[in-house]
Design a protein around this motif. Structure first.
Motif, PDB file in Angstrom:
ATOM      1  N   GLN A 291       0.823  -1.198   0.000  1.00 24.57           N
ATOM      2  CA  GLN A 291       0.000   0.000   0.000  1.00 24.57           C
ATOM      3  C   GLN A 291       0.871   1.267   0.000  1.00 24.57           C
ATOM      4  O   GLN A 291       0.561   2.257  -0.681  1.00 24.57           O
ATOM      5  CB  GLN A 291      -0.928   0.008   1.214  1.00 24.57           C
ATOM      6  CG  GLN A 291      -2.053  -1.011   1.130  1.00 24.57           C
ATOM      7  CD  GLN A 291      -2.980  -0.940   2.329  1.00 24.57           C
ATOM      8  OE1 GLN A 291      -2.563  -0.569   3.425  1.00 24.57           O
ATOM      9  NE2 GLN A 291      -4.240  -1.286   2.122  1.00 24.57           N
ATOM     10  N   ILE A 292       1.963   1.220   0.755  1.00 22.86           N
ATOM     11  CA  ILE A 292       2.883   2.364   0.772  1.00 22.86           C
ATOM     12  C   ILE A 292       3.508   2.555  -0.608  1.00 22.86           C
ATOM     13  O   ILE A 292       3.605   3.677  -1.122  1.00 22.86           O
ATOM     14  CB  ILE A 292       3.971   2.165   1.845  1.00 22.86           C
ATOM     15  CG1 ILE A 292       3.351   2.236   3.239  1.00 22.86           C
ATOM     16  CG2 ILE A 292       5.085   3.201   1.690  1.00 22.86           C
ATOM     17  CD1 ILE A 292       4.307   1.887   4.365  1.00 22.86           C
ATOM     18  N   TYR A 295       1.022   4.143  -2.842  1.00 25.45           N
ATOM     19  CA  TYR A 295       0.867   5.552  -2.491  1.00 25.45           C
ATOM     20  C   TYR A 295       2.018   6.384  -3.066  1.00 25.45           C
ATOM     21  O   TYR A 295       1.804   7.446  -3.659  1.00 25.45           O
ATOM     22  CB  TYR A 295       0.813   5.694  -0.973  1.00 25.45           C
ATOM     23  CG  TYR A 295       0.866   7.110  -0.468  1.00 25.45           C
ATOM     24  CD1 TYR A 295      -0.269   7.906  -0.447  1.00 25.45           C
ATOM     25  CD2 TYR A 295       2.075   7.654  -0.017  1.00 25.45           C
ATOM     26  CE1 TYR A 295      -0.215   9.219   0.010  1.00 25.45           C
ATOM     27  CE2 TYR A 295       2.136   8.954   0.445  1.00 25.45           C
ATOM     28  CZ  TYR A 295       0.989   9.739   0.456  1.00 25.45           C
ATOM     29  OH  TYR A 295       1.055  11.037   0.900  1.00 25.45           O
ATOM     30  N   CYS A 308       3.721  13.585   3.959  1.00 30.32           N
ATOM     31  CA  CYS A 308       2.810  12.440   3.805  1.00 30.32           C
ATOM     32  C   CYS A 308       2.104  12.167   5.129  1.00 30.32           C
ATOM     33  O   CYS A 308       2.743  12.098   6.184  1.00 30.32           O
ATOM     34  CB  CYS A 308       3.581  11.188   3.380  1.00 30.32           C
ATOM     35  SG  CYS A 308       4.634  11.426   1.942  1.00 30.32           S
ATOM     36  N   CYS A 309       0.807  11.980   5.055  1.00 23.30           N
ATOM     37  CA  CYS A 309       0.012  11.661   6.240  1.00 23.30           C
ATOM     38  C   CYS A 309      -0.812  10.421   5.947  1.00 23.30           C
ATOM     39  O   CYS A 309      -1.774  10.475   5.171  1.00 23.30           O
ATOM     40  CB  CYS A 309      -0.882  12.840   6.610  1.00 23.30           C
ATOM     41  SG  CYS A 309      -1.898  12.530   8.090  1.00 23.30           S
ATOM     42  N   LEU A 310      -0.437   9.301   6.555  1.00 18.44           N
ATOM     43  CA  LEU A 310      -1.141   8.028   6.373  1.00 18.44           C
ATOM     44  C   LEU A 310      -1.503   7.463   7.743  1.00 18.44           C
ATOM     45  O   LEU A 310      -0.682   7.485   8.663  1.00 18.44           O
ATOM     46  CB  LEU A 310      -0.270   7.032   5.613  1.00 18.44           C
ATOM     47  CG  LEU A 310       0.105   7.396   4.163  1.00 18.44           C
ATOM     48  CD1 LEU A 310       1.039   6.347   3.588  1.00 18.44           C
ATOM     49  CD2 LEU A 310      -1.144   7.515   3.306  1.00 18.44           C
ATOM     50  N   LEU A 321       8.361   4.502   4.365  1.00 21.20           N
ATOM     51  CA  LEU A 321       7.688   5.472   3.515  1.00 21.20           C
ATOM     52  C   LEU A 321       8.659   6.581   3.086  1.00 21.20           C
ATOM     53  O   LEU A 321       8.747   6.925   1.888  1.00 21.20           O
ATOM     54  CB  LEU A 321       6.499   6.064   4.271  1.00 21.20           C
ATOM     55  CG  LEU A 321       5.835   7.304   3.655  1.00 21.20           C
ATOM     56  CD1 LEU A 321       5.203   6.977   2.298  1.00 21.20           C
ATOM     57  CD2 LEU A 321       4.785   7.870   4.621  1.00 21.20           C
ATOM     58  N   SER A 338       1.667   9.900  11.150  1.00 21.83           N
ATOM     59  CA  SER A 338       0.598   8.902  11.166  1.00 21.83           C
ATOM     60  C   SER A 338      -0.244   9.044  12.423  1.00 21.83           C
ATOM     61  O   SER A 338       0.250   8.826  13.529  1.00 21.83           O
ATOM     62  CB  SER A 338       1.177   7.491  11.098  1.00 21.83           C
ATOM     63  OG  SER A 338       0.127   6.528  11.105  1.00 21.83           O
TER      64      SER A 338
END
Length: 399
Positions: A291-292, A295, A308-310, A321, A338
């Motif tokens: 998933q990363i 992204y 980046c905000c996950l 990431l 995060s």
């Protein structure tokens, strides 16, 4: 100093007795009562003092003083009963011991002798520390014992219990003492009392004990801890050991029922579940990394800073990431944050290809009530902040 003529020595199985009050003085949180005789053993020699009650009959009825602990007085054989109320000097009292407490301590002290005697006989180690607490007995030895050694000692100790050999308290003369082989942790003045367990141990001791090893019932070593060439054994004896075994069996039965396996199959079932859990964690980690990667593949930073905000990423994933962003985009600085559900803090990782991030990290921690740090090109930690506030601060400081 004991005279060894006290009632708790002469008749250690005495549960109730009659006496007269010699003195009663105020003491911390109550009163200090002395009697002309007592079956209450005073704290000493690693053994806790007795508890119980002292009752006095009056015209208004029975007055009951609760003794929270018996302690040694200043004179030879003097025992002070720490009580919640005062009793009149000269009054006749009826003493009643908390027999469960006393018997537990008699079992424990006798069990300690059995274990220490066996350790000394097998390995030559001395008992250099001994404490009987509410939870267990702690015994320190001046040598190293392995878990297998402790198991061997435990088995031999319980064999001695099954043999039901006598436990004697001896008051040898100086000449007799000189001929005796006995353990002693320190030099003593005056009369020496030697507790002898036939074929198991002889030790100078001023505690209370049962009259034969069979009365101890059971000895269970709970834990073996080694530090600086010394070993501490934590053990239980008698009723407490039995209750611990019952609790352990109940826990084992609950676990076997939950796993729907037999008791003897629990260890293997737990190992199997642990392996399955590790496999699932690895699969989840791999799925998260995919998933990363997806992204990052769609990320198009404007300029040299990528923010980046996950959700639900740990610090390890945030580092991954940032590494991927710096490797696969034109960004030279990447800040990953995060938010974690039900957690008031944000995890963060900031990485750079060449800049020293430590001053920026210090400033962000100041603004966002953060903690953390790291090396010049990689810092990490957490902030007590909302995601929006963190994103604004990052762009102010790093943009």
């Amino acid at each position: 100093m004991e005279t060894f003529d006290e009632l708790y020595y002469r008749e250690p199985y005495t549960r109730e007795f009659d006496a007269s009050v010699v003195s009663c003085e105020p003491a911390d949180e109550g009163f200090a009562i002395e009697l002309d005789q007592t079956a209450f053993y005073p704290t000493g020699g690693g053994q806790p003092g007795d508890r119980g009650t002292l009752s006095v009959g009056t015209d208004e009825g029975q007055v009951v003083a609760h003794v929270r602990e018996a302690v040694p007085g200043e004179g030879a054989g003097e025992v002070i009963h720490l009580s919640d109320i005062s009793l009149p000097v000269g009054a006749s009292v009826h003493g009643c011991l908390d027999w469960t407490w006393r018997r537990d301590n008699m079992d424990a002290h006798t069990g300690e002798h059995i274990v220490s005697g066996i350790v000394h006989a097998l390995f030559g180690y001395n008992n250099v520390g001994f404490h009987m607490g509410e939870r267990c007995i702690e015994v320190d030895f001046d040598g190293v014992l392995t878990s297998d050694d402790a198991l061997d000692v435990e088995r031999r100790a319980n064999a001695a219990i099954r043999e039901d050999v006598s436990v004697e308290a001896l008051l040898p003369s100086p000449a007799e003492l000189a001929e005796m082989d006995y353990r002693s942790k320190k030099d003593h003045d005056g009369q020496i009392r030697v507790v002898r367990i036939a074929g198991v141990d002889s030790c100078a001791c001023c505690g209370t004990h049962v009259s034969s090893t069979g009365q101890v019932g059971l000895i269970k070593i709970l834990r073996v801890t080694t530090k600086k060439k010394r070993t501490r054994l934590e053990l239980l004896c008698g009723r407490r050991a039995l209750e611990a075994c019952e609790a352990a069996m109940a826990a084992l039965r609950d676990t076997s029922n939950f796993l729907t396996v037999g008791d003897e199959e629990v260890p293997e079932a737990v190992r199997r579940l642990s392996t399955e859990r590790d496999d699932l964690k690895h699969q989840l980690k791999q799925a998260g990394r995919k998933q990363i990667d997806q992204y990052v593949a769609t990320l198009a930073p404007e300029g040299s800073l990528a923010v980046c905000c996950l959700p639900e990423l740990d610090v390890e994933d945030l580092r991954y990431l940032c590494e991927q962003v710096l490797e696969r985009t034109d960004a030279t600085v990447c800040a990953g944050i995060s938010p974690v559900e039900d957690c008031p803090r944000l995890a963060y990782v900031i990485a750079s290809t060449d800049a020293d991030l430590r001053p920026a990290c210090k400033e962000l921690n100041r603004r966002l009530d953060g903690r953390g740090g790291g090396k010049a090109q990689l810092v990490q930690g957490s902030w007590a902040s909302s995601s929006d506030a963190a994103l604004t601060a990052i762009r102010d400081v790093l943009g």
